[in-house]
Design an enzyme around this catalytic site. Sequence first.
Site, PDB file in Angstrom:
ATOM      1  CE1 TYR A 179     -19.521  13.531  41.265  1.00 39.77           C
ATOM      2  CE2 TYR A 179     -20.265  14.624  39.277  1.00 39.77           C
ATOM      3  CZ  TYR A 179     -19.246  14.239  40.119  1.00 39.77           C
ATOM      4  OH  TYR A 179     -17.941  14.552  39.804  1.00 39.77           O
ATOM      5  CG  ASP A 232     -22.301   5.459  42.134  1.00 35.81           C
ATOM      6  OD1 ASP A 232     -22.183   6.534  41.498  1.00 35.81           O
ATOM      7  OD2 ASP A 232     -21.534   5.145  43.068  1.00 35.81           O
ATOM      8  CE  LYS A 287     -18.022  10.041  47.544  1.00 37.14           C
ATOM      9  NZ  LYS A 287     -17.511  11.386  47.549  1.00 37.14           N
TER      10      LYS A 287
HETATM   11  P1  KE4 Z   1     -14.788  10.455  42.725  1.00 35.90           P
HETATM   12  O1  KE4 Z   1     -14.347  10.339  41.279  1.00 35.90           O
HETATM   13  O2  KE4 Z   1     -14.980  11.908  43.141  1.00 35.90           O
HETATM   14  O3  KE4 Z   1     -13.928   9.656  43.696  1.00 35.90           O
HETATM   15  O4  KE4 Z   1     -16.233   9.734  42.859  1.00 35.90           O
HETATM   16  C1  KE4 Z   1     -17.266  10.151  42.006  1.00 35.90           C
HETATM   17  C2  KE4 Z   1     -18.595   9.781  42.620  1.00 35.90           C
HETATM   18  C3  KE4 Z   1     -19.277   8.687  42.136  1.00 35.90           C
HETATM   19  N1  KE4 Z   1     -20.467   8.307  42.656  1.00 35.90           N
HETATM   20  C4  KE4 Z   1     -21.020   8.990  43.688  1.00 35.90           C
HETATM   21  C5  KE4 Z   1     -22.337   8.539  44.240  1.00 35.90           C
HETATM   22  C6  KE4 Z   1     -20.363  10.121  44.232  1.00 35.90           C
HETATM   23  O5  KE4 Z   1     -20.937  10.794  45.264  1.00 35.90           O
HETATM   24  C7  KE4 Z   1     -19.127  10.527  43.700  1.00 35.90           C
HETATM   25  C8  KE4 Z   1     -18.374  11.744  44.207  1.00 35.90           C
HETATM   26  N2  KE4 Z   1     -19.020  12.523  45.219  1.00 35.90           N
HETATM   27  C9  KE4 Z   1     -18.622  13.909  45.286  1.00 35.90           C
HETATM   28  C10 KE4 Z   1     -19.384  14.558  46.443  1.00 35.90           C
HETATM   29  N3  KE4 Z   1     -20.790  14.612  46.233  1.00 35.90           N
HETATM   30  C11 KE4 Z   1     -17.156  14.088  45.417  1.00 35.90           C
HETATM   31  C12 KE4 Z   1     -16.689  15.467  45.848  1.00 35.90           C
HETATM   32  C13 KE4 Z   1     -16.044  16.229  44.732  1.00 35.90           C
HETATM   33  O6  KE4 Z   1     -16.522  16.135  43.585  1.00 35.90           O
HETATM   34  O7  KE4 Z   1     -15.050  16.937  45.051  1.00 35.90           O
END
Ligand code: KE4
Length: 437
Positions: free
Chosen positions: A154, A249, A277
């Site tokens: 993801y 990523d 994060k």
């Molecule tokens: P954000 O757009 O949520 O800040 O980041 C996206 C993203 C990109 N790359 C990786 C490897 C990620 O894990 C994420 C976002 N992670 C999720 C949790 N697995 C965010 C939690 C959510 O979607 O509320």
Amino acid sequence: MPAKTAQKKAVTTRKSAALLKRAVKLFPGGVNSPVRAFKAVGGKPLFIERAKGSKIFDADGNSYIDYIGSWGPMILGHAHPKVTAALKKALDKGTSYGASTSLEITLAEMVIDAFPSMDMARFVSSGTEATMSAIRLARAYTGRDRIIKFEGCYHGHADSLLVKAGSGAATFGVQDSPGVPSTLAQSTLNAVYNDLESVKSLFESNPDGVACVIVEGAPGNMGVVLPKEGFMHGLRSLSTQYGALLIIDEVMSGFRLCYGGAQKIYKVTPDLTCLGKVIGGGLPVGAFGGRREIMEMLSPSGPVYQAGTLSGNPVAMTAGIETLKLLKAKGAYEKLYKTTDTLYKGIPGIAKKHGVPCQIAVAGSMFTVFFSDRVVHNYNDAKKCDLAAFSKYFTRMLANGIYLPPSQFEAVFVSLAHTKDDVAKTLEAVDRSFKGL
Ligand code: KE4
């Protein structure tokens, strides 16, 4: 429901329930991000009122040992006094100027110092913006359209990446989201994680059509899945061989695995890196960066447009700077690893005692307990886990005051605030939760 407290006061989640009733009228599913909805594990989401250190407190005043940590950012624990103090001072100077500040320079210098593969960076406000922009840059730099990602990984919710995605998309079984134009989805090729042959065959069938390979530094969105020996190096050489960029990523893995992320651990140099994060310390920050010749294609020095009202926001930069300063302090990661090791190493013995088949995958200070009798190497393996067992485990742990990510396809995040007592209490809760699972 959390564990009964010593005073045996009635435990209720009435206030959370009342808030949810209002929220479902305002937000789809009552939430502002799907994974928060507890949909995969049943039950109703809690509304959190405050957090401190390793604890969070819900609207009814119940406290929990928190292993979500805002899905990764809160590696110091919640409301670290040094971060809070710096933020209070920053707030008095105003919250956003829409102009350059010295703070973005400071944070960029810290990030680039930690990630030598990055000559230059650009701040954005989320991990999604970081990966979305990095892909646009890769497509512009190579003049190619197709991208290779991995089933179960993801990278945020940009259209090109919501194809066989992990995290919430996997949790709700909508890895291919409606609303993504098929013409665009066709440009997203999915390989099998840990299977270099699957990558090679995509390159061979698109010899000059692939702009980039994007991969999580240490996947945490199908649960934590570790790269097999040579896998990351294989991606590097295949990308180079076919003229594609390698994007790692590190939104989740950056600063979570070590002060330098997965690329430092696996000794692989990407062309572009995405971050998020932890570098925001709980405030909205994402970043992407890489080789100067690629980054200078970005507007205003180049033709690739990318922008953001709150990019480099001074308050968010302050939180990121203070967080990285504390992570860089002597012994920080040793402490983080020690707490993580004590916790996860305590689980197999409990699983054996209760006859619960499970596998534990650990990357730095994040891990996943897979309810499976076989090691999880890819998304297909992860999907075969006993999701019903996971839901029961989650619910019982919550009843025992332990707040875990509400999905088998997520990771537990340990912080510097988790104490030996927290770990002991958590393992006691695991023992109670595994009984008769
Ligand atoms: P954000 O757009 O949520 O800040 O980041 C996206 C993203 C990109 N790359 C990786 C490897 C990620 O894990 C994420 C976002 N992670 C999720 C949790 N697995 C965010 C939690 C959510 O979607 O509320």
